[in-house]
Each structure stands twice: as C-alpha cells, then as structure tokens.
Write an enzyme that holds these catalytic residues in place. Structure first.
Site, PDB file in Angstrom:
ATOM      1  N   GLU A  62       0.830  -1.209   0.000  1.00  0.00           N
ATOM      2  CA  GLU A  62       0.000   0.000   0.000  1.00  0.00           C
ATOM      3  C   GLU A  62       0.865   1.261   0.000  1.00  0.00           C
ATOM      4  O   GLU A  62       0.521   2.260  -0.635  1.00  0.00           O
ATOM      5  CB  GLU A  62      -0.912   0.008   1.230  1.00  0.00           C
ATOM      6  CG  GLU A  62      -1.941  -1.113   1.266  1.00  0.00           C
ATOM      7  CD  GLU A  62      -1.402  -2.399   1.858  1.00  0.00           C
ATOM      8  OE1 GLU A  62      -2.159  -3.379   1.973  1.00  0.00           O
ATOM      9  OE2 GLU A  62      -0.184  -2.455   2.193  1.00  0.00           O
ATOM     10  N   ARG A 272       9.299 -11.865  -0.084  1.00  0.00           N
ATOM     11  CA  ARG A 272       8.490 -10.695   0.252  1.00  0.00           C
ATOM     12  C   ARG A 272       8.910 -10.078   1.582  1.00  0.00           C
ATOM     13  O   ARG A 272       8.923  -8.856   1.740  1.00  0.00           O
ATOM     14  CB  ARG A 272       7.007 -11.099   0.309  1.00  0.00           C
ATOM     15  CG  ARG A 272       6.060  -9.974   0.710  1.00  0.00           C
ATOM     16  CD  ARG A 272       5.962  -8.917  -0.357  1.00  0.00           C
ATOM     17  NE  ARG A 272       4.924  -7.937  -0.047  1.00  0.00           N
ATOM     18  CZ  ARG A 272       4.622  -6.914  -0.842  1.00  0.00           C
ATOM     19  NH1 ARG A 272       5.269  -6.749  -1.978  1.00  0.00           N
ATOM     20  NH2 ARG A 272       3.680  -6.070  -0.497  1.00  0.00           N
TER      21      ARG A 272
END
Length: 426
Positions: A62, A272
């Site tokens: 985000e 990640r």
C-alpha cells in the site's frame, strides 16, 4: 451496543496480539520495538497552526502504491503537515525511505477506543486518508465524533471481504455512514461498498493508483549499477519477485529445469519479507551456486541471487529479462504486476491472484501476461520465453500499453481530496 462488544473483544484479544508481535519478532526484531505506539502510549506532536493530513498506508504494498499521490499532495499543499501511519515495520521502513523527514511516521494503534481517541485528539488531523480496505470501527467513530473528514482511497472490497462485513451488518452500516467518501478502484468494488450501506453520493470510481507508475531515473541508475556489479549483461536473467513461504521451492524447481536448457541462466529470487532472506538463501544454496545481493559479489558462475535489499525491486525488474510476480503459486492472492509492466517486462504469474484479479484479467486479455498453473507449467513458460525474444518483447509492449491506458487515478483522487482541504474548500 455493537461498538461496546467490539471494544470488549479487543481487550480480550490483547494477550494474543502481544504474543503475535513476540512471535513475529523472533524473525524480525523490529516487531518488538515501538510497542507503545501500538497502544497510543506516546506523546504525539502538539497541533500547530499548520493544517494536518493523516495517511494510513498499512504495509509495503500500500505504501508503494501511495508514494506518488502523497508526493503530489506535499507538492500541491506544502503548508500541510503530513503524518503517515503504518502497520508493519517494513511498511514503516518504506515510508522513511521514500519521504525521510518530510513526514512524521507512527504505527497506527490497535483499534481500541482509548487508543484511537488519544491518537486523533492529540494529532487533530484536518483530513484522514485510508488505503484500500482499512476500515476500523473505532477509528471511524472518533474521526466522525471530532468531525474529521475521512476518505478511503484506492478502495477495494472482494466478495470474500464483503461476506465477512455482512456478518456484522449493523457495525458495517455504521462505518459506511461515518466515512466521508470512497474512491474505489473498480465498479464491482464500488457496488460492494453500496451493498454494505454506503450512500451512492459518497462514491467515485477512479481506477487503481497502482496503474500510475512513472519510471524513475533512480531505478534505471540502480539497474546499471547492478549490471556492473554482477557482470550479467550477456546472461538470461529472470526474476521471482515477492515470494512467500511454500513458493520458493517451486520457483527453484522451475529454475533447475531452465538450467538444463540454458546453463548460464540466472534467477533473482526476492522473498516478500526480510525475515525470510536467510532461510531462502540457505534453501537455494543447498542446490545452486547462490549469492546475496547485499554482498555485492560478481555473479560469475552463480546461478541464483537472493535479493536481500530494500527499495531495489524496480531495479531488479529492469535488470531481468522476464518477471514472475509472487504470492500467486500459493494462496496468498498475488502482488502488483504493474511494476514490471511499467518497464515493459514480460509477466508470469501463478493462478492465485484474487488480490489483483481485475488487473490480471485485463493483462491476460491483451496478451500482456501468462498465467502458470503449477511449478511445472512455470518451468515450461520460462523456458519458452528464454528461447523467444520476440514473444518477450510482445508481452512487455502489451502490458505497458494497458498500463498507459488505465492511468489517471492519482489525479482523480487528488482532486477528490482537495474538496476537504482548507483553504481550498472555501
């Protein structure tokens, strides 16, 4: 009554929340730091005469999506103090890397009533901007109580999430009444918010901020630096970006198959989460000549590079001949495929892309991405693209063209936010 029960539930969950932070801190020590911020037990800066805007950007994905719009906001409204809240240490790190001391950064407290009351009363923002699906009842309650406009930008709501919210229909309807406006990514997302009780007058369809990716000179410079360090200009390189637990083994199996066809091929494997860098390195080193990016070694006879750095993913994409977007060979929901599209790279993905379903549908429709059903299918497609430069070029051009056609969400969202700002709203 519903909010009271909700608040009681949070108190009952406190030991489990602390345990979760402790368990995560065993892999990433940053989770045991700044604990006081999780409960708003900090002295927030006193409100000055300057207006304030608070952006809640959650985690890495985000934050990356919102960097451009926050930068545009800062440029357009230089008098505003900007406060950015995060949920994870990696999200906080990305905020610091992107904005430095231009913004203040805190963790958003857990959604206790006392914590949200303290946060919003002390910071007293003139505008709150939430990302995607960050709907917290106490946050919205106190924002509404203190008459702080609250906008949900780049909003998305999956069918699965909708069903979850519908189980708490009274609480969900209350949140829809308290939120000022929703700028949704797609019409389907907007319709789901309306099903929850959002007034149609509070909705706009702006597209995804993740389509508004501008190639930055720093990415290209970093890519040139990597090529010089690694000395890989003549070798085929493919990137597996943002992989998750259970996925790395499948990626490495595909690379093993590729090496039988092209022994000089190189895989850049980027987990990640930073806490997995070492374990993935060890996993790869058992079968392949493996180095870490952080060592700045030349590649030479190396077969796998572990991307254990922060803020270099776009440089990795630029260096690679093709990109696999992770979180998709396991049921995580995938990651943003538009970053490689911005650099005209051919895109591969696994089947589990429910977080980016609309984007992948459009990419596949224009032949801008190839979907892989399994590790074996991934290996076949990587080998296929390894041997076909023209197909790689066609895939990259198609994804880049789609990206160009679907841009504009940043301008639309910034225009929406301007309606809630002073003195522009006068």
């Amino acid at each position: 009554m519903h909010r009271l029960l909700y608040s009681l539930l949070w108190f009952l969950l406190t030991p489990f929340l602390l345990l979760k932070l402790f368990l995560r801190s065993r892999k990433n020590p940053a989770y045991r730091q700044r604990i006081a911020e999780r409960f708003a037990f900090v002295n927030y800066p006193v409100k000055t005469n300057q207006p304030r805007a608070l952006f809640h950007l959650v985690s890495v994905g985000e934050t990356l999506a919102a960097i451009d719009i926050v930068q545009a906001f800062i440029k357009k409204y230089p008098d505003y103090e900007i406060i950015i809240t995060s949920t994870t240490p990696t999200g906080s790190d990305r905020v610091k890397a992107a904005f430095g001391d231009k913004v203040q950064n805190y963790y958003l407290p857990f959604d206790y009533a006392f914590a949200q009351r303290r946060l919003l009363k002390q910071l007293a923002p003139d505008l709150i901007v939430l990302m995607e699906t960050e709907l917290w009842p106490n946050t919205l309650h106190y924002a509404d109580k203190y008459q702080i406009p609250t906008v949900l930008m780049n909003a998305r709501l999956s069918e699965r999430s909708l069903k979850g919210y519908q189980k708490l229909v009274t609480l969900s309807a209350k949140m829809m009444a308290q939120i000022s406006f929703v700028s949704a990514q797609y019409e389907a997302d907007g319709n789901r918010f309306i099903e929850l009780g959002l007034d149609k007058a509070k909705l706009q369809i702006a597209g995804s901020l993740k389509f508004d990716i501008k190639v930055k000179d720093e990415w290209l410079h970093k890519a040139r630096t990597l090529n010089q360090v690694w000395q890989t200009a003549e070798r085929f390189i493919w990137l597996a970006a943002s992989t998750h637990k259970g996925e790395d083994e499948k990626i490495l199996a595909a690379h093993q198959a590729l090496l039988k066809v092209d022994p000089n091929a190189v895989l850049i494997l980027v987990p990640r989460h930073p806490e997995r860098f070492e374990s993935v390195f060890q996993l790869s080193a058992k079968r392949f000549a493996t180095i870490k990016r952080s060592t700045e070694q030349t590649v030479q006879d190396c077969q796998v590079i572990i991307g254990d750095s922060m803020g270099e993913m776009m440089a990795y994409y630029q260096v690679a001949d093709l990109a696999f977007v992770g979180g998709s060979l396991v049921e995580h929901g995938g990651h943003n495929p538009l970053e490689p599209a911005a650099l005209k790279k051919p895109i591969l993905s696994g089947p589990h892309v429910f977080n980016f379903e609309h984007i992948f549908e459009q990419l596949v429709a224009v032949n801008g991405a190839l979907m892989c059903k399994s590790s074996e299918d991934l290996a076949e497609k990587v080998i296929q693209l390894n041997q076909n430069q023209n197909q790689r070029d066609d895939l990259g051009r198609a994804s880049h063209l789609l990206l160009a056609q679907l841009g504009g969400a940043t301008d639309k969202t910034l225009s929406l936010l301007s309606k809630y700002l002073e003195p522009e709203s006068n």
